[in-house]
Design a protein around this motif. Structure first.
Motif, PDB file in Angstrom:
ATOM      1  N   ASP A 142       0.872  -1.169   0.000  1.00 45.43           N
ATOM      2  CA  ASP A 142       0.000   0.000   0.000  1.00 45.43           C
ATOM      3  C   ASP A 142       0.912   1.224   0.000  1.00 45.43           C
ATOM      4  O   ASP A 142       1.657   1.470   0.952  1.00 45.43           O
ATOM      5  CB  ASP A 142      -0.884  -0.016   1.243  1.00 45.43           C
ATOM      6  CG  ASP A 142      -1.861   1.161   1.296  1.00 45.43           C
ATOM      7  OD1 ASP A 142      -1.777   2.060   0.423  1.00 45.43           O
ATOM      8  OD2 ASP A 142      -2.687   1.207   2.228  1.00 45.43           O
ATOM      9  N   THR A 145       0.148   4.380   0.101  1.00 45.34           N
ATOM     10  CA  THR A 145      -0.477   5.604   0.603  1.00 45.34           C
ATOM     11  C   THR A 145       0.416   6.373   1.567  1.00 45.34           C
ATOM     12  O   THR A 145       0.542   7.603   1.474  1.00 45.34           O
ATOM     13  CB  THR A 145      -1.814   5.277   1.290  1.00 45.34           C
ATOM     14  OG1 THR A 145      -2.645   4.561   0.385  1.00 45.34           O
ATOM     15  CG2 THR A 145      -2.511   6.564   1.735  1.00 45.34           C
ATOM     16  N   ASP A 146       1.028   5.687   2.500  1.00 43.99           N
ATOM     17  CA  ASP A 146       1.784   6.354   3.555  1.00 43.99           C
ATOM     18  C   ASP A 146       3.286   6.368   3.293  1.00 43.99           C
ATOM     19  O   ASP A 146       4.078   6.598   4.220  1.00 43.99           O
ATOM     20  CB  ASP A 146       1.499   5.692   4.909  1.00 43.99           C
ATOM     21  CG  ASP A 146       0.061   5.898   5.363  1.00 43.99           C
ATOM     22  OD1 ASP A 146      -0.482   6.985   5.089  1.00 43.99           O
ATOM     23  OD2 ASP A 146      -0.514   4.981   5.971  1.00 43.99           O
ATOM     24  N   ARG A 175       5.536  13.214   3.108  1.00 43.52           N
ATOM     25  CA  ARG A 175       4.920  12.063   2.461  1.00 43.52           C
ATOM     26  C   ARG A 175       5.179  12.142   0.956  1.00 43.52           C
ATOM     27  O   ARG A 175       5.139  13.216   0.363  1.00 43.52           O
ATOM     28  CB  ARG A 175       3.420  12.025   2.765  1.00 43.52           C
ATOM     29  CG  ARG A 175       3.132  11.616   4.219  1.00 43.52           C
ATOM     30  CD  ARG A 175       1.765  12.095   4.670  1.00 43.52           C
ATOM     31  NE  ARG A 175       0.682  11.518   3.905  1.00 43.52           N
ATOM     32  CZ  ARG A 175      -0.071  10.478   4.303  1.00 43.52           C
ATOM     33  NH1 ARG A 175       0.157   9.902   5.464  1.00 43.52           N
ATOM     34  NH2 ARG A 175      -1.063  10.040   3.554  1.00 43.52           N
ATOM     35  N   PHE A 181       3.613  11.220  -1.792  1.00 47.70           N
ATOM     36  CA  PHE A 181       2.606  11.570  -2.796  1.00 47.70           C
ATOM     37  C   PHE A 181       1.757  12.784  -2.406  1.00 47.70           C
ATOM     38  O   PHE A 181       0.820  13.132  -3.119  1.00 47.70           O
ATOM     39  CB  PHE A 181       1.697  10.374  -3.069  1.00 47.70           C
ATOM     40  CG  PHE A 181       2.438   9.166  -3.570  1.00 47.70           C
ATOM     41  CD1 PHE A 181       2.952   9.136  -4.858  1.00 47.70           C
ATOM     42  CD2 PHE A 181       2.663   8.079  -2.734  1.00 47.70           C
ATOM     43  CE1 PHE A 181       3.657   8.031  -5.320  1.00 47.70           C
ATOM     44  CE2 PHE A 181       3.364   6.970  -3.194  1.00 47.70           C
ATOM     45  CZ  PHE A 181       3.860   6.941  -4.486  1.00 47.70           C
ATOM     46  N   ASP A 182       2.061  13.447  -1.301  1.00 45.80           N
ATOM     47  CA  ASP A 182       1.237  14.564  -0.857  1.00 45.80           C
ATOM     48  C   ASP A 182       1.440  15.833  -1.670  1.00 45.80           C
ATOM     49  O   ASP A 182       0.538  16.654  -1.789  1.00 45.80           O
ATOM     50  CB  ASP A 182       1.511  14.878   0.626  1.00 45.80           C
ATOM     51  CG  ASP A 182       0.712  13.965   1.556  1.00 45.80           C
ATOM     52  OD1 ASP A 182      -0.004  13.092   1.028  1.00 45.80           O
ATOM     53  OD2 ASP A 182       0.807  14.124   2.781  1.00 45.80           O
ATOM     54  N   THR A 225       2.496  10.858  -8.454  1.00 49.01           N
ATOM     55  CA  THR A 225       1.217  10.251  -8.109  1.00 49.01           C
ATOM     56  C   THR A 225       1.384   8.748  -7.921  1.00 49.01           C
ATOM     57  O   THR A 225       2.301   8.127  -8.474  1.00 49.01           O
ATOM     58  CB  THR A 225       0.180  10.497  -9.210  1.00 49.01           C
ATOM     59  OG1 THR A 225       0.605   9.821 -10.428  1.00 49.01           O
ATOM     60  CG2 THR A 225       0.020  11.992  -9.488  1.00 49.01           C
ATOM     61  N   GLN A 226       0.470   8.169  -7.158  1.00 51.91           N
ATOM     62  CA  GLN A 226       0.476   6.714  -7.001  1.00 51.91           C
ATOM     63  C   GLN A 226       0.239   6.029  -8.345  1.00 51.91           C
ATOM     64  O   GLN A 226       0.770   4.930  -8.587  1.00 51.91           O
ATOM     65  CB  GLN A 226      -0.585   6.286  -5.991  1.00 51.91           C
ATOM     66  CG  GLN A 226      -0.269   6.670  -4.557  1.00 51.91           C
ATOM     67  CD  GLN A 226      -1.178   5.987  -3.556  1.00 51.91           C
ATOM     68  OE1 GLN A 226      -1.448   4.791  -3.656  1.00 51.91           O
ATOM     69  NE2 GLN A 226      -1.671   6.749  -2.589  1.00 51.91           N
ATOM     70  N   ARG A 276       2.648   3.178  -9.756  1.00 52.54           N
ATOM     71  CA  ARG A 276       2.172   1.840 -10.158  1.00 52.54           C
ATOM     72  C   ARG A 276       2.560   1.536 -11.608  1.00 52.54           C
ATOM     73  O   ARG A 276       2.904   0.393 -11.943  1.00 52.54           O
ATOM     74  CB  ARG A 276       0.655   1.771  -9.996  1.00 52.54           C
ATOM     75  CG  ARG A 276       0.175   1.728  -8.561  1.00 52.54           C
ATOM     76  CD  ARG A 276       0.589   0.459  -7.856  1.00 52.54           C
ATOM     77  NE  ARG A 276       0.137   0.424  -6.470  1.00 52.54           N
ATOM     78  CZ  ARG A 276       0.608  -0.411  -5.562  1.00 52.54           C
ATOM     79  NH1 ARG A 276       1.557  -1.276  -5.880  1.00 52.54           N
ATOM     80  NH2 ARG A 276       0.154  -0.378  -4.340  1.00 52.54           N
TER      81      ARG A 276
END
Length: 304
Positions: free
Chosen positions: A257, A259-260, A269, A271-272, A277-278, A282
């Motif tokens: 994951d 996200t964090d 962080r 992607f903040d 971007t995620q 990916r």
């Protein structure tokens, strides 16, 4: 068909550093000897792949930070009003601030490189490539202080130091923590038995090849983004042969994951900021898997 170990070993090698070191010293010496800047208190240091020893063959721009210490940018967002007021007591507004400093740094660079076509970027002063030097981005900035609440009732607030600058083209502030990024990279390299930085270079090297063969679009993953991505991979996934490390790292990333995930500085962080971007992360991970599984079957010879 897996990528051969000798190809991974080639990708793992650090790119040349002599030209970058020579240019950095020329810039540093020019700034410290400039008559207009001499009265100012400032630091000059490298950041990015050359500083972190993760540069690969073909890396070009040298990132040189020029940080003014006569003024700083505070961030009190984590403090209550009382602690904030106690820190601000006795502080005065700077009479010489970042726009002044950037102007003087820019003029000093132009005096030091009179035959170069120096240009102004959003965040940096740009020295172009010539027959005598590789390109460089000179980044004028302020010290940034992220204040932390006291740990005890009678304790004092502390702060994390970074750099703060203003992107004059996009009209927004940029903060980063190059010291922490460097220290964390060195620490992870040690914890992985000196496997981390060669692995970062392995993951950076095939980007151009993946673009040429249609696996990703240009700009999908920057050098900084890749280094931060791998920083989040647990230390135990690094080690053994380069082939084992690549498989373990990609397998872990593919199931993680994101996200964090944090930047290598351990503070921001990943992607903040919106700069990566995620979705792009990916796409890059998926391209690595596709490249590994189909190596040598239908794609052109790797470009290095």
């Amino acid at each position: 068909m897996a990528i051969p170990e000798n190809q991974l070993e080639t990708w793992s090698r650090q790119g040349a550093t002599a030209s970058a070191s020579a240019l950095y010293e020329r810039i540093r010496n020019a700034l410290h000897s400039d008559a207009v800047l001499t009265p100012r208190n400032f630091d000059v240091f490298l950041q990015g792949s050359y500083r972190n020893s993760t540069n690969i063959r073909g890396d070009s721009d040298v990132d040189v930070v020029v940080m003014l210490r006569n003024a700083f940018k505070p961030d009190y967002s984590l403090l209550n009003d009382y602690i904030r007021a106690s820190i601000q007591t006795g502080l005065q507004d700077a009479t010489y601030d970042l726009p002044d400093f950037r102007r003087d740094v820019s003029n000093a660079i132009r005096r030091a490189f009179p035959s170069h076509n120096i240009t102004e970027g959003g965040k940096s002063i740009k020295i172009p490539r010539t027959s005598n030097n590789i390109p460089a981005d000179v980044v004028p900035c302020l010290e940034y202080r992220l204040y932390l609440p006291p740990q005890t009732l009678l304790g004092n607030a502390t702060y994390i130091d970074g750099i703060w600058l203003w992107d004059v083209q996009r009209g927004h502030a940029v903060t980063s923590y190059p010291k922490q990024s460097y220290d964390n990279g060195v620490a992870k390299h040690g914890r992985t038995n000196q496997c981390y930085k060669p692995t970062v270079r392995i993951f950076k090297n095939p980007r151009g090849w993946m673009v040429d063969n249609g696996l990703i679009q240009s700009g999908t993953a920057s050098s900084h983004a890749i280094e931060c991505l791998l920083y989040n991979v647990p230390d135990q996934q690094f080690g053994g042969s380069y082939g084992d490390t690549v498989v373990n790292v990609v397998h872990w990333l593919n199931g993680a994951d994101l996200t964090d995930f944090v930047c290598q500085n351990g503070i921001q962080r990943l992607f903040d900021s919106g700069r990566w971007t995620q979705q792009n992360a990916r796409a890059y991970i998926g391209a690595l898997i596709q490249m590994w599984n189909q190596w040598g079957q239908q794609y052109a010879r790797v470009r290095i």
